[in-house]
Design an enzyme around this catalytic site. Sequence first.
Site, PDB file in Angstrom:
ATOM      1  N   TYR A  67       4.835   7.618  16.702  1.00  0.00           N
ATOM      2  CA  TYR A  67       3.703   6.776  16.307  1.00  0.00           C
ATOM      3  C   TYR A  67       2.408   7.580  16.314  1.00  0.00           C
ATOM      4  O   TYR A  67       1.639   7.567  15.337  1.00  0.00           O
ATOM      5  CB  TYR A  67       3.597   5.579  17.246  1.00  0.00           C
ATOM      6  CG  TYR A  67       2.298   4.817  17.132  1.00  0.00           C
ATOM      7  CD1 TYR A  67       2.002   4.068  15.999  1.00  0.00           C
ATOM      8  CD2 TYR A  67       1.355   4.849  18.169  1.00  0.00           C
ATOM      9  CE1 TYR A  67       0.809   3.373  15.894  1.00  0.00           C
ATOM     10  CE2 TYR A  67       0.169   4.148  18.075  1.00  0.00           C
ATOM     11  CZ  TYR A  67      -0.103   3.413  16.938  1.00  0.00           C
ATOM     12  OH  TYR A  67      -1.297   2.733  16.844  1.00  0.00           O
ATOM     13  N   LYS A  92       0.076   8.642  13.007  1.00  0.00           N
ATOM     14  CA  LYS A  92      -1.328   8.238  12.890  1.00  0.00           C
ATOM     15  C   LYS A  92      -2.246   9.447  12.762  1.00  0.00           C
ATOM     16  O   LYS A  92      -3.218   9.429  11.994  1.00  0.00           O
ATOM     17  CB  LYS A  92      -1.728   7.385  14.097  1.00  0.00           C
ATOM     18  CG  LYS A  92      -1.061   6.023  14.150  1.00  0.00           C
ATOM     19  CD  LYS A  92      -1.496   5.101  13.013  1.00  0.00           C
ATOM     20  CE  LYS A  92      -2.906   4.613  13.206  1.00  0.00           C
ATOM     21  NZ  LYS A  92      -3.307   3.629  12.139  1.00  0.00           N
ATOM     22  N   ILE A 127       0.809  -1.215   0.000  1.00  0.00           N
ATOM     23  CA  ILE A 127       0.000   0.000   0.000  1.00  0.00           C
ATOM     24  C   ILE A 127       0.849   1.275   0.000  1.00  0.00           C
ATOM     25  O   ILE A 127       0.298   2.375  -0.058  1.00  0.00           O
ATOM     26  CB  ILE A 127      -1.001   0.027   1.175  1.00  0.00           C
ATOM     27  CG1 ILE A 127      -0.292  -0.027   2.530  1.00  0.00           C
ATOM     28  CG2 ILE A 127      -2.007  -1.110   1.025  1.00  0.00           C
ATOM     29  CD1 ILE A 127      -1.227   0.138   3.716  1.00  0.00           C
TER      30      ILE A 127
END
Length: 316
Positions: free
Chosen positions: A154, A158, A66
């Site tokens: 992280y 996100k 992806i």
Amino acid sequence: MAFFSGNKQTGDEEQTAKNVFHLNLEQKNILVTGGNGQLGSELKRLVQSHENNLQFFFTDVDTLDITRLDEIETFLDENKISYIINCAAYTAVDKAEDDVDLCYKINRDAVKNLALAATKHNAKVIHVSTDYVFDGTSTSPYKETDPVNPKSVYGESKQEGEAVLMEICPNSIIIRTAWLYSIYGNNFVKTMIKLGKERESLNVVADQAGTPTNAADLACAIVKIIDYSEANGLKSGIYHYSNEGVATWYDFTLLIHKLAGITTCKVSPIPTSDYPTRAVRPQYSVLDKSKIKSTFGISIPKWEDSLAVCISELTV
């Protein structure tokens, strides 16, 4: 790549399936990325066990990259995909502090690719995000409208993934979840059972509050959202999903050991300061689930009940 559609059931098993969700749809093809992870595996188990009119294509990094837009577009075109459920993510929270480029490549850039491809091919996106987009300083459950303020690489990656998805493909659904575990893969539940059997004592953080979430429950909620969307149209936006209730990692561990029948390991509570980590964890990450429940009519189990279900499967 794995392909699944619903299987026919009879008797009590069929009735149980209908109580979980009932789909009355035209044929829809659904791409699940991160199909070998905890949530992807629970989705796979769910759709294998229930009769429905959805066909799922489960992919992972070895079958669909992806991070390559051209591969996604080819896949969507060849398989006539109507929905993309993005379960793929870089989730090694501490490692991400040093592996910044790869973390952003998967959690932001790949999401951008999915958004671009979905827009071009008129597919709907359901994207899974995290409580780490918040800074953890709240004292009441986080609502979808609360300001984001991630404190780790992280969490930042996100959050940027959420933003790029909604910018390019606003007719999408983002589901933030927290403290995910399942019978699949590596997770806190399995680790605590293993350590509880191996050690005489454990120290576990007791000043971080959140809600353990069984990935099987989230998988069921996602399929219910698709069912609802087919009947009523997609209700785009950000939603929160975790099991009901509040726990610390210490509370979580105590119940894991109790349910797993572990009695020989003493578990002691410690503050976060006694267990330093590379990445900052939210001190408080309880999520308010009012929106997802009221919008889609979803009933959410208590974390204690869902943990019992998981451990009963792990210890059979």
